[in-house]
Motif scaffolding. Sequence first.
Motif, short mmCIF file in Angstrom:
data_model
loop_
_atom_site.label_atom_id
_atom_site.label_comp_id
_atom_site.label_asym_id
_atom_site.label_seq_id
_atom_site.Cartn_x
_atom_site.Cartn_y
_atom_site.Cartn_z
N UNK A 118 0.79 -1.24 0.00
CA UNK A 118 0.00 0.00 0.00
C UNK A 118 0.82 1.28 0.00
N UNK A 119 2.14 1.20 0.23
CA UNK A 119 2.92 2.42 0.38
C UNK A 119 3.76 2.74 -0.85
N UNK A 120 3.45 2.13 -1.98
CA UNK A 120 4.20 2.42 -3.19
C UNK A 120 4.05 3.88 -3.56
N UNK A 121 5.14 4.49 -3.99
CA UNK A 121 5.13 5.92 -4.28
C UNK A 121 4.97 6.20 -5.77
N UNK A 122 4.60 7.41 -6.07
CA UNK A 122 4.50 7.87 -7.46
C UNK A 122 5.84 7.72 -8.16
N UNK A 123 6.93 8.04 -7.45
CA UNK A 123 8.26 7.94 -8.05
C UNK A 123 8.58 6.51 -8.46
N UNK A 124 8.31 5.55 -7.59
CA UNK A 124 8.63 4.15 -7.90
C UNK A 124 7.84 3.70 -9.12
N UNK A 125 6.55 4.01 -9.16
CA UNK A 125 5.72 3.61 -10.29
C UNK A 125 6.23 4.24 -11.58
N UNK A 126 6.43 5.55 -11.55
CA UNK A 126 6.79 6.29 -12.76
C UNK A 126 8.15 5.88 -13.30
N UNK A 127 9.13 5.64 -12.43
CA UNK A 127 10.45 5.23 -12.90
C UNK A 127 10.41 3.87 -13.56
N UNK A 128 9.65 2.94 -12.98
CA UNK A 128 9.53 1.61 -13.59
C UNK A 128 8.82 1.68 -14.93
N UNK A 129 7.80 2.54 -15.03
CA UNK A 129 7.09 2.71 -16.30
C UNK A 129 8.02 3.27 -17.37
N UNK A 130 8.78 4.29 -17.03
CA UNK A 130 9.70 4.89 -18.01
C UNK A 130 10.73 3.87 -18.49
N UNK A 131 11.26 3.09 -17.57
CA UNK A 131 12.27 2.10 -17.95
C UNK A 131 11.67 1.02 -18.84
N UNK A 132 10.47 0.55 -18.52
CA UNK A 132 9.83 -0.49 -19.33
C UNK A 132 9.47 0.03 -20.71
N UNK A 133 9.09 1.29 -20.80
CA UNK A 133 8.79 1.88 -22.10
C UNK A 133 10.03 1.89 -22.98
N UNK A 134 11.20 1.96 -22.36
CA UNK A 134 12.45 2.01 -23.09
C UNK A 134 12.96 0.62 -23.47
#
Length: 237
Positions: A118-134
Amino acid sequence: MFGKRKKQTPPAVCAVIVAAGSSRRMGGENKLLLPLAGAPVLAHTLSAFERCAAVRDIVLVCREQDILPYTELAQAYGVSKLRTVTRGGDSRTASVLAGVAAAPEDAALVAVHDGARPLVSDRIISEAVRAAADCGAAAPVVAVKDSIKRIENGLIAADVPRDTLAAVQTPQVFDRALLTRALTAAARGGRTFTDDCAAVEALGHAVRATDGAYENIKITTPEDIPVAEAFLQREEL
């Protein structure tokens, strides 16, 4: 005269929240409905993805008996990105496959996340998304703090270099077609994995490590609730 370069549109991302477990290590009580700082654990998880601009859609995967209460919970906490609540399978692989299949057709990336984080942050989500998009696959990790030993027959057999180890977290973000292939291959081969990175790695595809956080804990046993509450209280200071 050169024309203006078109700005690339970010890929559509659907979060697949896996909440189909039985909470055995919580004594059988549904850990996702336990109160955490005044709201159910699952409400915190869903709200984190509701707030994250990198995520467009949410699919929730759960047991049959939880579909109605979880749907009502999402409505009560204003989770407008939730597209569907679908029944999971007998294994994590089957449950994630069900979630991916239920995602909107145009979702290019899927972010698979444990409902009990429940404590996942916006930063963690967004960084993983950017890396996967790449690169097609990414997951947050944190360095292992403790010394690690290999045990054989109840005895310490060897040290394992700590600087080569990391604890993997979620969301683990993948190209949708890649993850579907990986999980389908695992299901057909009767293989079980504790996380989705392993299924993708089994296809020979590398997974990029992004920065996780020690606060991004998974609620597993009763003592995890006060730890999570302490993290939340620290954020509010």
